[in-house]
Design an enzyme around this catalytic site. Structure first.
Site, mmCIF file in Angstrom:
data_model
loop_
_atom_site.group_PDB
_atom_site.id
_atom_site.type_symbol
_atom_site.label_atom_id
_atom_site.label_comp_id
_atom_site.label_asym_id
_atom_site.label_seq_id
_atom_site.Cartn_x
_atom_site.Cartn_y
_atom_site.Cartn_z
ATOM 1 N N SER A 256 -13.081 1.586 10.155
ATOM 2 C CA SER A 256 -12.471 1.849 8.998
ATOM 3 C C SER A 256 -13.060 0.957 7.678
ATOM 4 O O SER A 256 -13.520 -0.256 7.898
ATOM 5 C CB SER A 256 -11.035 1.303 9.150
ATOM 6 N N LYS B 177 -3.527 -1.954 15.969
ATOM 7 C CA LYS B 177 -2.883 -1.281 16.999
ATOM 8 C C LYS B 177 -3.943 -0.780 18.063
ATOM 9 O O LYS B 177 -5.181 -0.817 17.822
ATOM 10 C CB LYS B 177 -2.522 0.272 16.587
ATOM 11 N N GLU C 144 0.689 -1.278 -0.138
ATOM 12 C CA GLU C 144 -0.034 0.010 -0.037
ATOM 13 C C GLU C 144 0.836 1.273 0.009
ATOM 14 O O GLU C 144 2.215 1.311 0.255
ATOM 15 C CB GLU C 144 -0.795 -0.239 1.251
ATOM 16 N N ASP D 23 -16.823 5.428 14.052
ATOM 17 C CA ASP D 23 -15.832 5.622 13.258
ATOM 18 C C ASP D 23 -15.266 3.924 12.978
ATOM 19 O O ASP D 23 -14.474 3.486 13.931
ATOM 20 C CB ASP D 23 -14.620 6.315 13.814
ATOM 21 N N VAL E 101 -5.406 0.451 3.058
ATOM 22 C CA VAL E 101 -5.533 -0.863 2.935
ATOM 23 C C VAL E 101 -6.586 -1.642 2.149
ATOM 24 O O VAL E 101 -6.637 -2.203 1.182
ATOM 25 C CB VAL E 101 -5.923 -1.787 4.377
#
Ligand code: PSU
Ligand code: MN
Length: 307
Positions: free
Chosen positions: A143, A162, A28, A141, A109
């Site tokens: 992703s 993370k 990426e 939120d 990603v």
């Protein structure tokens, strides 16, 4: 294989490898433009391509340049992505915008998975996945990386998630989306900077061949969507979870104070963690990407051998 999508530009090397059924690994570009500072970002991108070659696969870094989705980049392209001030962070919803406007985009990603899949690439190496953010119950939120993992058939090698994210909710969402999650050589799901996360790995595998077999079985069953390959950071490179945890809490508090949210959240947090750790998080981040590149090349070789 069928011809790649007409809107994509592949390098000759990548096109030849795909035609011959040779191992190819996608990479990426958000990690370059928005995930690390210059010049460590371009050095990392170049080194990782070299590691993939040294391990018997062809690297294909993916980005949108002048509105053109590109699969496989040259040294000048990597330098531009690393240093040009005007490269948009491009997730799937942003792809039509950068293509229509003819501008530059660094793919997340999610967007990298989609372009890799259009090109016919099945293995993708990155550092960390996006996921469900802490507090998503209020902010919503989540992703688009997760949405994409639910529908696009690419195996994604990362060092886990993370703890700027809610790891438990991220794993729950991956389960809902039907995405196999394989931790490599570990019974615990890793948390990027640290080998541990406090969350059991949904499944453990110990070899690249096992990963390739799961990917092939999923797609042979007609189950569209990704496979998460979580490769714990090497012990000598990790930052212990309790140490990085305090730093992440501080970065999250700073973000909240500044009112940063949406697509700026992840880049801000990564940059702030580099600042607070005096660069130690960047060293760990680069080490884990190298480690993932070796595994990704091995998985691509195993997949090519299965075909
Ligand atoms: N995690 C990292 N480095 C990164 C990213 C995540 O350690 O560069 C990037 C990846 O491109 C990932 C994206 O797909 O952030 C997720 O952003 P968002 O949370 O806005 O979907
Ligand atoms: Mn988001």
């Amino acid at each position: 294989m069928t011809a790649p999508h007409p809107l994509l530009t592949l390098t000759e090397e990548v096109a030849d490898a795909l035609r011959d059924g040779a191992p190819v690994v996608a990479l990426e570009s958000t990690i370059i433009s928005h995930g690390m500072p210059y010049p460590q970002n371009v050095a990392m991108a170049t080194e990782v391509e070299g590691i993939i070659r040294d391990h018997g696969a062809v690297p294909a870094t993916i980005a949108v340049l002048d509105g053109r989705p590109r699969v496989g980049l040259g040294a000048d392209d990597l330098e531009l992505l690393a240093s040009h001030g005007d490269v948009t962070k491009v997730s799937v919803r942003d792809l039509p915008l950068v293509v229509a406007r003819g501008t530059h985009g660094a793919t997340t990603v999610a967007a990298t998975m989609r372009l890799a899949s259009l090109a016919g690439i099945e293995v993708f190496v990155t550092g960390g996945l996006g996921g469900v953010h802490r507090g998503a119950q209020q902010t919503f939120d989540v992703s688009a990386d997760l949405t994409e993992l639910g529908q696009t058939s690419v195996g994604v090698v990362s060092a886990g998630v993370k703890s700027i994210l809610d790891i438990g909710l991220t794993l729950e969402t991956l389960e809902t989306l039907g995405v196999p999650v394989l931790a490599v050589g570990s019974d615990e799901f890793p948390s990027f900077y640290s080998r541990s996360s406090g969350h059991a790995a949904p499944n453990r595998v110990d070899t690249a061949a096992e990963v390739a077999a799961v990917m092939r079985a999923k797609w042979d069953l007609g189950l569209a969507g990704g496979v998460v390959v979580a490769n714990p950071i090497p012990e000598e490179d990790e930052i212990p979870a309790d140490e990085i945890g305090l730093i992440i809490d501080q970065a999250l508090a700073d973000m909240e104070r500044l009112g940063i949210h949406g697509k700026d959240a992840t880049p801000y947090l990564l940059g702030r963690i580099v600042e607070i750790t005096g660069g130690a998080s960047l060293t760990a981040n680069i080490a884990l990407v190298r480690h993932n590149a070796r595994l990704g090349a091995a998985i691509a070789r195993e997949l090519a051998a299965l075909a």
